[in-house]
Design an enzyme around this catalytic site. Structure first.
Site, PDB file in Angstrom:
ATOM      1  N   SER A 141       0.849  -1.203   0.000  1.00 42.64           N
ATOM      2  CA  SER A 141       0.000   0.000   0.000  1.00 42.64           C
ATOM      3  C   SER A 141       0.877   1.244   0.000  1.00 42.64           C
ATOM      4  O   SER A 141       1.762   1.402   0.841  1.00 42.64           O
ATOM      5  CB  SER A 141      -0.899   0.007   1.242  1.00 42.64           C
ATOM      6  OG  SER A 141      -1.545   1.262   1.342  1.00 42.64           O
ATOM      7  N   HIS A 194      -0.821  -1.566  -3.918  1.00 46.19           N
ATOM      8  CA  HIS A 194      -2.198  -1.420  -3.441  1.00 46.19           C
ATOM      9  C   HIS A 194      -2.511   0.073  -3.414  1.00 46.19           C
ATOM     10  O   HIS A 194      -1.804   0.848  -2.780  1.00 46.19           O
ATOM     11  CB  HIS A 194      -2.312  -2.044  -2.052  1.00 46.19           C
ATOM     12  CG  HIS A 194      -3.686  -2.044  -1.488  1.00 46.19           C
ATOM     13  ND1 HIS A 194      -4.625  -3.014  -1.795  1.00 46.19           N
ATOM     14  CD2 HIS A 194      -4.300  -1.193  -0.617  1.00 46.19           C
ATOM     15  CE1 HIS A 194      -5.740  -2.767  -1.131  1.00 46.19           C
ATOM     16  NE2 HIS A 194      -5.583  -1.668  -0.413  1.00 46.19           N
ATOM     17  N   ASP A 240      -5.282   2.889  -2.623  1.00 48.92           N
ATOM     18  CA  ASP A 240      -6.488   3.130  -1.821  1.00 48.92           C
ATOM     19  C   ASP A 240      -7.187   4.414  -2.240  1.00 48.92           C
ATOM     20  O   ASP A 240      -6.655   5.508  -2.051  1.00 48.92           O
ATOM     21  CB  ASP A 240      -6.085   3.266  -0.345  1.00 48.92           C
ATOM     22  CG  ASP A 240      -5.692   1.942   0.282  1.00 48.92           C
ATOM     23  OD1 ASP A 240      -6.486   0.995   0.208  1.00 48.92           O
ATOM     24  OD2 ASP A 240      -4.584   1.875   0.848  1.00 48.92           O
ATOM     25  N   MET A 294     -10.248   6.992  -1.680  1.00 50.25           N
ATOM     26  CA  MET A 294     -11.234   7.424  -0.671  1.00 50.25           C
ATOM     27  C   MET A 294     -11.922   8.693  -1.170  1.00 50.25           C
ATOM     28  O   MET A 294     -11.255   9.593  -1.693  1.00 50.25           O
ATOM     29  CB  MET A 294     -10.527   7.727   0.650  1.00 50.25           C
ATOM     30  CG  MET A 294      -9.715   6.560   1.173  1.00 50.25           C
ATOM     31  SD  MET A 294      -8.860   6.997   2.692  1.00 50.25           S
ATOM     32  CE  MET A 294      -7.804   5.564   2.888  1.00 50.25           C
ATOM     33  N   HIS A 337      -8.225  -0.405  -4.537  1.00 46.54           N
ATOM     34  CA  HIS A 337      -9.218  -0.626  -3.476  1.00 46.54           C
ATOM     35  C   HIS A 337     -10.086   0.623  -3.393  1.00 46.54           C
ATOM     36  O   HIS A 337      -9.639   1.667  -2.916  1.00 46.54           O
ATOM     37  CB  HIS A 337      -8.444  -0.881  -2.170  1.00 46.54           C
ATOM     38  CG  HIS A 337      -9.295  -1.022  -0.953  1.00 46.54           C
ATOM     39  ND1 HIS A 337      -8.771  -1.004   0.323  1.00 46.54           N
ATOM     40  CD2 HIS A 337     -10.644  -1.201  -0.784  1.00 46.54           C
ATOM     41  CE1 HIS A 337      -9.737  -1.156   1.199  1.00 46.54           C
ATOM     42  NE2 HIS A 337     -10.890  -1.265   0.564  1.00 46.54           N
ATOM     43  N   MET A 367     -12.694   2.770  -1.801  1.00 52.22           N
ATOM     44  CA  MET A 367     -13.492   3.072  -0.604  1.00 52.22           C
ATOM     45  C   MET A 367     -14.325   4.288  -0.956  1.00 52.22           C
ATOM     46  O   MET A 367     -14.110   5.397  -0.465  1.00 52.22           O
ATOM     47  CB  MET A 367     -12.553   3.333   0.590  1.00 52.22           C
ATOM     48  CG  MET A 367     -11.922   2.054   1.116  1.00 52.22           C
ATOM     49  SD  MET A 367     -10.536   2.363   2.228  1.00 52.22           S
ATOM     50  CE  MET A 367      -9.227   2.523   1.027  1.00 52.22           C
ATOM     51  N   MET A 384     -11.237  -6.489   5.478  1.00 51.08           N
ATOM     52  CA  MET A 384     -10.563  -5.374   6.144  1.00 51.08           C
ATOM     53  C   MET A 384     -10.234  -5.782   7.576  1.00 51.08           C
ATOM     54  O   MET A 384     -11.122  -6.205   8.333  1.00 51.08           O
ATOM     55  CB  MET A 384     -11.463  -4.136   6.178  1.00 51.08           C
ATOM     56  CG  MET A 384     -11.676  -3.435   4.845  1.00 51.08           C
ATOM     57  SD  MET A 384     -10.191  -2.810   4.064  1.00 51.08           S
ATOM     58  CE  MET A 384      -9.544  -1.676   5.276  1.00 51.08           C
ATOM     59  N   ASP A 392      -6.236  -6.596   4.694  1.00 46.91           N
ATOM     60  CA  ASP A 392      -5.763  -5.222   4.510  1.00 46.91           C
ATOM     61  C   ASP A 392      -5.915  -4.445   5.805  1.00 46.91           C
ATOM     62  O   ASP A 392      -7.038  -4.239   6.281  1.00 46.91           O
ATOM     63  CB  ASP A 392      -6.599  -4.582   3.383  1.00 46.91           C
ATOM     64  CG  ASP A 392      -6.170  -3.176   3.050  1.00 46.91           C
ATOM     65  OD1 ASP A 392      -5.085  -2.747   3.492  1.00 46.91           O
ATOM     66  OD2 ASP A 392      -6.938  -2.491   2.327  1.00 46.91           O
TER      67      ASP A 392
HETATM   68  C1  DX5 Z   1      -7.000   1.473   4.983  1.00 42.85           C
HETATM   69  C2  DX5 Z   1      -6.409   1.039   3.674  1.00 42.85           C
HETATM   70  C3  DX5 Z   1      -5.204   0.172   3.788  1.00 42.85           C
HETATM   71  C4  DX5 Z   1      -4.023   0.815   4.427  1.00 42.85           C
HETATM   72  C5  DX5 Z   1      -3.016  -0.215   4.846  1.00 42.85           C
HETATM   73  O1  DX5 Z   1      -8.167   2.166   4.761  1.00 42.85           O
HETATM   74  O2  DX5 Z   1      -7.377   0.318   2.935  1.00 42.85           O
HETATM   75  O3  DX5 Z   1      -4.845  -0.350   2.513  1.00 42.85           O
HETATM   76  O4  DX5 Z   1      -3.381   1.733   3.587  1.00 42.85           O
HETATM   77  O5  DX5 Z   1      -1.994   0.420   5.539  1.00 42.85           O
HETATM   78  P1  DX5 Z   1      -1.287  -0.243   6.794  1.00 42.85           P
HETATM   79  O6  DX5 Z   1      -0.598  -1.476   6.299  1.00 42.85           O
HETATM   80  O7  DX5 Z   1      -0.377   0.830   7.241  1.00 42.85           O
HETATM   81  O8  DX5 Z   1      -2.362  -0.569   7.814  1.00 42.85           O
HETATM   82 ZN    ZN Z   2      -6.700  -0.792   1.161  1.00 46.61          ZN
END
Ligand code: DX5
Ligand code: ZN
Length: 218
Positions: free
Chosen positions: A5, A30, A32, A34, A63, A65, A137, A175
């Site tokens: 990530s 990965h 993310d 948002m 991913h 969100m 998650m 994750d």
């Molecule tokens: C959280 C994300 C994760 C996050 C993981 O909302 O979906 O992918 O970035 O980061 P770490 O490994 O630091 O928990």
């Molecule tokens: Zn994620």
């Protein structure tokens, strides 16, 4: 698969972050997304993904969100996603979003937040195809660097048992809060795709950190 990530990486130097984790032995990035609506945070979207796509050969595991993943799936695939997951809790019909992602020719993932039970995904398993995955998650979505929630482990175990019983060729991705110790717990419970962010990016020896997560499948 070890998916690194980049959320907590140096976003001014994305190409270097990608190269660092590639050299360390990670299999994918990965990414993310948002939207400030599905989760109370904003990260990055399509233009940054296009930029990242141009500067790395690694597969990009996106991913979402976001509240309305079905509206954006095609644009994320065009921008460079190689795998695309969306939340079952979003304002969308998961069956429809799965259909859209399949029509775009890449593996689809259904993500489940910690409070959502394994049973919620069961109606969609028959529609899932080889190489699709459930993203469990192991923290609340929205931030990197949170502590692993051990109460999510029985859900991984339940999903793996059902997939084995039904002979479904699906993966389980975990994750949030993944490090050497929590990776071992998740692998034992049945996860085979591991996302790690702050653990890898904060490591003195990123290659050793990737190794410590344990490689399972391609
Ligand atoms: C959280 C994300 C994760 C996050 C993981 O909302 O979906 O992918 O970035 O980061 P770490 O490994 O630091 O928990
Ligand atoms: Zn994620």
């Amino acid at each position: 698969m070890i998916s690194a990530s980049i959320l907590n990486g140096d976003l001014a130097h994305l190409a270097e972050v990608a190269e660092l984790v590639r050299r360390a032995g990670a299999d994918a990035l990965h990414y993310d997304v948002m939207d400030g609506c599905f989760v109370d945070n904003l990260s990055f979207g399509l233009p940054v993904l296009e930029t990242l796509r141009r500067c790395t050969p690694m597969p990009i595991d996106v991913h979402l969100m976001i509240a309305q993943p079905h509206r954006f799936a095609e644009r994320f695939v065009k921008a460079g996603a190689d795998l695309l997951s969306f939340h079952i809790e979003s304002d969308t019909d998961p069956a429809e979003t799965l259909r859209i992602i399949h029509s775009l020719g890449i593996p689809a993932g259904i993500a489940v937040s910690p409070e959502t039970p394994a049973e919620a995904v069961l109606p969609y398993l028959p529609q899932m195809q080889k190489d699709d995955f459930i993203l469990v998650m192991t923290v609340r979505p929205g931030l990197g660097g949170q502590a692993f929630m051990p109460e999510t482990v029985p859900k991984i175990r339940t999903l793996r048992r059902i997939m084995t019983e039904q002979q479904l060729p699906l993966h389980i991705e975990v994750d949030g809060g993944i490090n050497a110790e929590t990776a071992a717990i998740c692998r034992e419970a049945g996860a085979d795709y591991l996302v790690a962010g702050s653990y890898l990016l904060g490591a003195d020896d990123p290659a050793a950190a990737v190794q410590s997560l344990g490689k399972i499948t391609d």
